[in-house]
Motif scaffolding. Structure first.
Motif, PDB file in Angstrom:
ATOM      1  N   THR A  24       2.593   2.900   4.748  1.00 56.23           N
ATOM      2  CA  THR A  24       2.697   4.463   5.538  1.00 56.23           C
ATOM      3  C   THR A  24       3.539   4.086   6.522  1.00 56.23           C
ATOM      4  N   PRO A  41       7.612  10.221   4.223  1.00 56.27           N
ATOM      5  CA  PRO A  41       7.033   9.922   3.085  1.00 56.27           C
ATOM      6  C   PRO A  41       7.112   8.485   2.409  1.00 56.27           C
ATOM      7  N   SER A  42       6.303   8.353   1.561  1.00 60.88           N
ATOM      8  CA  SER A  42       6.160   6.763   1.060  1.00 60.88           C
ATOM      9  C   SER A  42       7.414   6.435   0.334  1.00 60.88           C
ATOM     10  N   TRP A  48       2.263   8.184  -6.453  1.00 58.89           N
ATOM     11  CA  TRP A  48       0.882   8.795  -5.747  1.00 58.89           C
ATOM     12  C   TRP A  48       0.933  10.162  -6.440  1.00 58.89           C
ATOM     13  N   LYS A  49       1.977  10.750  -6.744  1.00 55.89           N
ATOM     14  CA  LYS A  49       1.885  12.228  -7.087  1.00 55.89           C
ATOM     15  C   LYS A  49       1.049  12.399  -8.185  1.00 55.89           C
ATOM     16  N   ASN A  51      -1.797  10.342  -9.075  1.00 58.36           N
ATOM     17  CA  ASN A  51      -2.788   9.614  -8.869  1.00 58.36           C
ATOM     18  C   ASN A  51      -4.015  10.515  -9.390  1.00 58.36           C
ATOM     19  N   PHE A  72      -5.464   8.657  -1.107  1.00 56.70           N
ATOM     20  CA  PHE A  72      -5.341   9.055   0.157  1.00 56.70           C
ATOM     21  C   PHE A  72      -6.214   8.267   1.197  1.00 56.70           C
ATOM     22  N   GLU A  75      -6.045   4.485   1.554  1.00 56.97           N
ATOM     23  CA  GLU A  75      -4.790   3.993   2.630  1.00 56.97           C
ATOM     24  C   GLU A  75      -5.082   4.506   4.216  1.00 56.97           C
ATOM     25  N   SER A 100       5.366  15.276   2.768  1.00 58.16           N
ATOM     26  CA  SER A 100       5.074  14.704   1.394  1.00 58.16           C
ATOM     27  C   SER A 100       3.876  13.953   1.665  1.00 58.16           C
ATOM     28  N   TYR A 101       4.079  12.633   1.410  1.00 58.67           N
ATOM     29  CA  TYR A 101       2.819  11.897   1.372  1.00 58.67           C
ATOM     30  C   TYR A 101       2.545  11.774   2.725  1.00 58.67           C
ATOM     31  N   ALA A 104      -0.172  14.212   3.733  1.00 53.42           N
ATOM     32  CA  ALA A 104      -1.360  13.657   3.333  1.00 53.42           C
ATOM     33  C   ALA A 104      -1.945  13.084   4.348  1.00 53.42           C
ATOM     34  N   SER A 131       3.188  18.919   1.791  1.00 52.13           N
ATOM     35  CA  SER A 131       2.101  17.951   1.661  1.00 52.13           C
ATOM     36  C   SER A 131       1.312  18.283   0.109  1.00 52.13           C
TER      37      SER A 131
END
Length: 213
Positions: A24, A41-42, A48-49, A51, A72, A75, A100-101, A104, A131
């Protein structure tokens, strides 16, 4: 306080990001009138999209149980103490922002601050770009106030904002703000055009120009 366009532009101007947890990346930026906690973003190779992690309860002994995307949440639980301490250190308005990530993480960060620090509920805001969905639909009507006033931007046919699917029991925490062109099927296969922050900056700029004219 920074406009939503200015927040999007930060992703282009920040050269050095701090990394915490698994992957992160974030910065905490203090200005004269606000503090911005921003998540990018990661860079992880893990996709992860897609997941398919099951929803999980974010807290123990919940009076009104609700659920969060398990991946999410896992993490966030690794890093939440750090951001709660950051939020506690400031007495000025706090903006939590993510792309993006990072959107979240920003969504969960905002809720955690709202939950742990009731005195800050009227001086925090959430702004996300592209997101994914984070919260389960179950019981959401009973806890929606936690994200009251959240600003979730969707640019054109940004497919990341469509995952995880509604059929899997997930939803956005507020009605999304659609900018850019209309959604269309072929557009979902053009993530660089619609999901990249450049597209959000361009579309937000267009909205700003129309509002000013």
């Amino acid at each position: 306080m920074k406009t939503h366009l200015e927040l999007a532009q930060l992703f282009k101007t920040i050269d050095c990001w701090s990394t915490i947890g698994t992957d992160t990346q974030y910065r905490v930026l203090e200005y004269s009138d606000e503090v911005v906690i921003i998540f990018c973003p990661s860079n992880s190779k893990a996709d992860w999209k897609i997941n398919f992690s099951f929803p999980k309860k974010p807290y123990k002994r919940m009076k009104t149980p609700f659920y969060v995307h398990g991946g999410f949440l896992k993490e966030w639980k690794k890093i939440n103490d750090h951001f709660l301490k950051e939020a506690a250190a400031y007495n000025k308005p706090i903006t939590v922002c993510g792309w993006s990530y990072g959107g979240a993480m920003a969504t969960l960060c905002y809720e955690d601050i709202w939950f742990k620090y009731p005195q800050k509920r009227y001086i925090i805001r959430l702004v996300t770009f592209g997101s994914p969905r984070v919260i389960g639909a179950y019981n959401f009507k009973k806890i929606w106030v936690r994200w009251h006033g959240a600003n979730l931007y969707v640019n054109g046919s940004d497919i990341v904002t469509e995952v995880p699917p509604v059929l899997f029991g997930f939803r956005h925490v507020a009605k999304t703000k659609h900018i850019g062109g209309k959604k269309f099927l072929i557009g979902y296969f053009k993530p660089k055009k619609y999901h990249h922050i450049d597209g959000y900056i361009e579309s937000l700029g267009d909205v700003t120009c129309k509002t000013a004219s």
